[in-house]
Enzyme design. Structure first.
Site, mmCIF file in Angstrom:
data_model
loop_
_atom_site.group_PDB
_atom_site.id
_atom_site.type_symbol
_atom_site.label_atom_id
_atom_site.label_comp_id
_atom_site.label_asym_id
_atom_site.label_seq_id
_atom_site.Cartn_x
_atom_site.Cartn_y
_atom_site.Cartn_z
ATOM 1 N N HIS A 361 0.802 -1.210 0.000
ATOM 2 C CA HIS A 361 0.000 0.000 0.000
ATOM 3 C C HIS A 361 0.834 1.258 0.000
ATOM 4 O O HIS A 361 0.403 2.285 -0.451
ATOM 5 C CB HIS A 361 -1.145 -0.011 1.016
ATOM 6 C CG HIS A 361 -0.781 0.065 2.431
ATOM 7 N ND1 HIS A 361 -0.604 -1.037 3.198
ATOM 8 C CD2 HIS A 361 -0.596 1.130 3.218
ATOM 9 C CE1 HIS A 361 -0.322 -0.653 4.419
ATOM 10 N NE2 HIS A 361 -0.316 0.653 4.455
ATOM 11 N N GLU A 602 -10.662 -11.031 -13.984
ATOM 12 C CA GLU A 602 -9.229 -11.014 -13.682
ATOM 13 C C GLU A 602 -8.678 -12.412 -13.428
ATOM 14 O O GLU A 602 -7.541 -12.582 -13.024
ATOM 15 C CB GLU A 602 -8.915 -10.062 -12.524
ATOM 16 C CG GLU A 602 -9.820 -10.148 -11.328
ATOM 17 C CD GLU A 602 -9.513 -9.073 -10.271
ATOM 18 O OE1 GLU A 602 -8.539 -8.326 -10.412
ATOM 19 O OE2 GLU A 602 -10.256 -9.025 -9.283
ATOM 20 N N ASP A 626 -4.142 -8.735 -12.511
ATOM 21 C CA ASP A 626 -4.279 -10.110 -12.055
ATOM 22 C C ASP A 626 -4.459 -11.063 -13.222
ATOM 23 O O ASP A 626 -3.914 -12.159 -13.218
ATOM 24 C CB ASP A 626 -5.453 -10.237 -11.084
ATOM 25 C CG ASP A 626 -5.048 -9.838 -9.685
ATOM 26 O OD1 ASP A 626 -3.967 -10.284 -9.258
ATOM 27 O OD2 ASP A 626 -5.769 -9.072 -9.036
ATOM 28 N N CYS A 673 -9.447 -1.807 -16.132
ATOM 29 C CA CYS A 673 -8.950 -0.938 -15.069
ATOM 30 C C CYS A 673 -7.600 -1.386 -14.519
ATOM 31 O O CYS A 673 -7.155 -0.892 -13.496
ATOM 32 C CB CYS A 673 -9.973 -0.832 -13.946
ATOM 33 S SG CYS A 673 -10.355 -2.415 -13.184
HETATM 34 C C1 PEP Z 1 -6.212 -5.786 -11.525
HETATM 35 O O1 PEP Z 1 -5.997 -6.884 -11.031
HETATM 36 O O2 PEP Z 1 -5.928 -5.468 -12.703
HETATM 37 C C2 PEP Z 1 -6.838 -4.719 -10.724
HETATM 38 C C3 PEP Z 1 -7.216 -3.592 -11.264
HETATM 39 O O3 PEP Z 1 -6.962 -4.943 -9.390
HETATM 40 P P1 PEP Z 1 -5.753 -4.837 -8.347
HETATM 41 O O4 PEP Z 1 -4.566 -4.283 -9.071
HETATM 42 O O5 PEP Z 1 -6.224 -3.959 -7.251
HETATM 43 O O6 PEP Z 1 -5.583 -6.260 -7.943
HETATM 44 MG MG MG Z 2 -6.956 -7.428 -9.176
#
Ligand code: PEP
Ligand code: MG
Length: 756
Positions: A361, A602, A626, A673
């Protein structure tokens, strides 16, 4: 054999520097294998010559003085072939090279094994004997195992050694590889932060006032002594005599003048008390840990405990606020959000964390705050670089220590270009995100903190595609209550209203552990993550959804998104819970609408069931971070396999296309995203694939918009067709690079995070 192997690796790990590590290696291996000679040759990274670095049995005067060319001698042969060479008559081999004065002429048998770290040969480990005999299979296997185990240790010691050398050599420099945590370049001075009472992470530091440091040390010793006495008195009647005797042991250690004298001597030599204590205690702890006898091994724990107690007092009394350099690069073994918060914002230009990943984080915060950051720089000898000049390259994940004027100049110009580019891009903020031939491409942002909001709006974000709700959870010491959550969510929704805000339900697990809800698993990325946790804890899920729904009252710009979905039942169950929360709130009199609900794609299973998923919800959003790691079976945070992690991999691109087709076949919109959405070059093909929205870090918004406004949508299908025909990520990269050059966006190529 296994015991011997372990004890050698442990001893080498405990060595103070590279030379001592190598010396331990040659002595211990010769001893365990019962050979007359053992040598380590290390390859000079510049000249590629193999240098005679450490030896047992030959002429010690030539250590560091003789070397072999990459093609010379049997040692060169081992390095070139990258496999062991085992000979009973070394001198008869055509590659044998006689090195005068080294004293090898009496030794006939030769066994050499390459030392390979991260695919490159670092050196060669050799044992030799007078008898003419081939080493047997066990011996060969032992040497190969030894050298594989030692490669990482040597690489680490060498990295540390390069700092030692650099400290003694004007102009010497070193570079360390980590993981890009937040993009950008930072040039500044290291300020090393120390967690409380962690002996091994205290930095070396010169003190100004020796007398004051000595006084502080004596006071800390006295305080610990009286603490132990008090504790001992308190437990006198409660503990059996044997256990109680432990306190006597503690007091005896405290009164043992030897280590105290060592600390005092170091302080008198100019080291600050905390550093002196840490160095002396650490070497005593190592010495005890290496002892075979379990009684003495246990003493290491006692010494560590006492050392930490003394250190706590020293730290508590160190009231002087740290003097952060004007351009501070914050360095620590494991940086945390609170450490970051202690540095005045105007002084903080960059960060380096020895542990952690781009998803820790602190890295997420760094991105939100626009602070170039490198994570996981595991070889960086952080305790030795206080005040050193550093360059943090948040694009490639490198840290440059004491950079040469050329390196410095290079990064200064990159940093200036970044600045100029960003300023130039500001002009785009109010212009629409559309191609030259009028195709609109909505650009949304990923958020997690209130700090992201103002900047995102300032940069013309059209909505929030991913609000990572786990971030406010990570910054607390317990689960936030429903009302606390409602307030946080309301702030986000209000700030963006009427623009939509997509709130993802809690996505913990994997590498995102809440300090107050630890999940300890062998294989956390394949374990209890995201929706799996919240469906098992409906009380957590329901509280969160209720808080989101309440927060949306009167605004109606909320969208809810479910992470880590791997089957349709999870969606059905989650929908059921959301509807339940909604009905209950309606009954309670809340004036709210049921928001659009979406699923993150994902996990590969979700790609193959994208149609079934799309049918059940209002939108899909691809989490390419992911998805890439699961499709390629590459841990997104592991430095060792970072070269294999590539979102341009044709398998990933094919999946991305499949998801768009599936969503559209069901008449549902689909966005992306993950980090890929913020890669300006990737935006070209994501648009052509048919993505309805790209959601990214706010720092990428204007860059992606610049690319969109420079291309023609009708040209992109041809580009995509070409990209889909190639077999490797490198070829995809080359094609995108060409396309970027063609539309005059070359200057944005180096700005990309994981891409071109
Ligand atoms: C992803 O896995 O692309 C995602 C946007 O989620 P995070 O990066 O928070 O796992
Ligand atoms: Mg993710």
């Amino acid at each position: 054999m296994l015991e011997a192997l372990r004890s050698i690796v442990q001893a080498v790990n405990a060595a103070d520097d590279l030379q001592s590590a190598l010396d331990i290696i040659v002595t211990r291996i010769a001893e365990v294998m019962n050979t007359e000679v053992c040598t380590v040759y290390l390859r000079d990274p510049d000249t590629k010559r193999l240098i005679f670095m450490a030896n047992q049995g030959l002429n010690p005067e030539l250590i560091g003085k003789v070397s072999l060319g990459p093609d010379e001698g049997l040692v060169g042969l081992v390095a070139r072939r990258e496999e062991p060479v085992n000979l009973d008559h070394a001198e008869k081999h055509p590659n044998f090279l006689f090195l005068p004065g080294i004293g090898e002429e009496h030794y006939h048998s030769f066994l050499g094994a390459p030392i390979i770290h991260q695919r490159s040969v670092m050196g060669v480990l050799v044992v030799q004997q007078k008898d003419s005999r081939r080493f047997d299979e066990d011996e060969e296997a032992f040497l190969v195992t030894m050298s594989a185990q030692l490669a990482g240790v040597i690489a680490h010691a060498r990295a540390t050694g390069s700092i030692n050398t650099a400290q003694n050599t004007v102009g010497a420099t070193a570079s360390f590889k980590g993981i890009a945590g937040a993009t950008g370049v930072a040039i500044g001075q290291a300020a090393v932060v120390v967690p409380m009472a962690e002996l091994h992470s205290v930095p070396r530091r010169q003190c100004d006032d020796v007398a004051a440091e000595l006084k502080a040390f004596t006071a800390a010793l006295d305080a610990v002594r009286s603490d132990i006495r008090a504790l001992s008195d308190k437990l006198l009647t409660q503990l059996p005599a044997d256990e109680h005797a432990l306190f006597d042991v503690y007091l005896r250690i405290m009164d043992d003048g030897a280590w105290v004298a060592e600390v005092v001597e170091k302080i008198e030599g100019g080291e600050w008390a905390q550093g002196a204590l840490s160095q002396v205690m650490s070497s005593h702890i190592r010495a005890f840990e290496m002892m075979e006898d379990t009684y003495f091994k246990e003493r290491a724990t006692d010494i560590k405990d006492l050392g930490r107690r003394v250190l706590s007092y020293l730290q508590a009394n160190d009231i002087e606020p740290p003097d952060y350099p004007e351009r501070t690069i914050l360095v620590g073994e494991e940086l945390t959000a609170s450490m970051l918060g202690e540095v005045p914002r105007e002084k903080l230009v960059g960060m380096v964390s020895v542990r952690g990943s781009s998803n820790s984080h602190v890295a997420i915060l760094a991105r939100a705050m626009g602070i170039p950051t490198v994570m996981g720089a595991s070889d960086l000898p952080y305790t030795q670089i206080e005040n050193a000049n550093l360059i943090v390259d948040g694009y490639s994940g490198y840290v440059h220590y004491n950079p040469t004027p050329e390196v410095y100049e290079h990064f200064r110009s990159v940093s200036e270009e970044d600045h100029a580019l960003n300023q130039g891009l500001e002009a785009l903020r109010d212009l629409p995100s559309e191609t030259l031939d009028g195709h609109r491409m909505p650009l949304w942002v990923n958020t997690g903190l209130m700090a992201d909001v103002a900047r995102s709006l300032d940069r013309g974000a059209e909505g929030v595609g991913l609000y990572r709700t786990e971030i406010p959870f990570l910054l607390r010491e317990r689960f936030p209550s429903e009302e606390e959550q409602r307030v946080i969510y309301r702030e986000q929704l209000l700030a963006f209203a009427p623009l939509p805000v997509t709130m993802r339900t809690l996505d913990i697990g994997g590498d995102k552990a809440l300090p107050y809800f630890p999940i300890d698993e062998e294989n956390p990325f394949l374990g209890w993550r995201g929706i799996r946790v919240t469906l098992d804890h409906p009380e957590i899920f329901l509280v969160q959804v209720r808080a989101m729904l309440k927060a949306s009252e009167g605004l109606n710009n909320l969208r809810i998104m479910l992470p880590m979905i791997s089957n349709v039942q999870e969606v059905d169950e989650a929908l059921e819970l959301v509807r339940r929360a909604y009905e209950e709130l309606l009954e309670d009199g809340w004036d709210i609408n049921l928001p659009p609900i979406g699923v993150m794609v994902e996990v590969p299973a979700a790609v193959y069931q994208a149609r079934q998923l799309a049918r059940r919800v209002d939108f899909l959003s691809v989490g390419s971070n992911d998805l890439t790691q699961y499709l390629l079976a590459v841990d997104r945070n592991n430095t060792r396999v970072a070269d294999l992690y590539h979102a341009y991999h044709p398998a990933v691109l094919n999946s991305l296309q499949q998801v768009v087709d599936a969503a559209h076949a069901e008449g549902k919109p689909v966005g992306i995203c993950g980090e890929l959405a913020g890669d300006p070059a990737a935006a070209l093909i994501l648009m052509a694939m048919g993505y309805d929205m790209l959601s990214m870090n706010d720092n990428s918004l204007l860059r992606v918009k610049a690319v969109i406004r420079s291309c023609r949508f009708e040209d992109l299908q041809g580009l995509l067709d070409g990209v889909m025909l190639v077999d490797t990520a490198d070829e995809v990269k080359a094609q995108l690079r060409k396309a970027m050059i063609n539309i005059g966006m070359e200057r944005l190529l180096q700005q990309t995070s994981g891409g071109v």
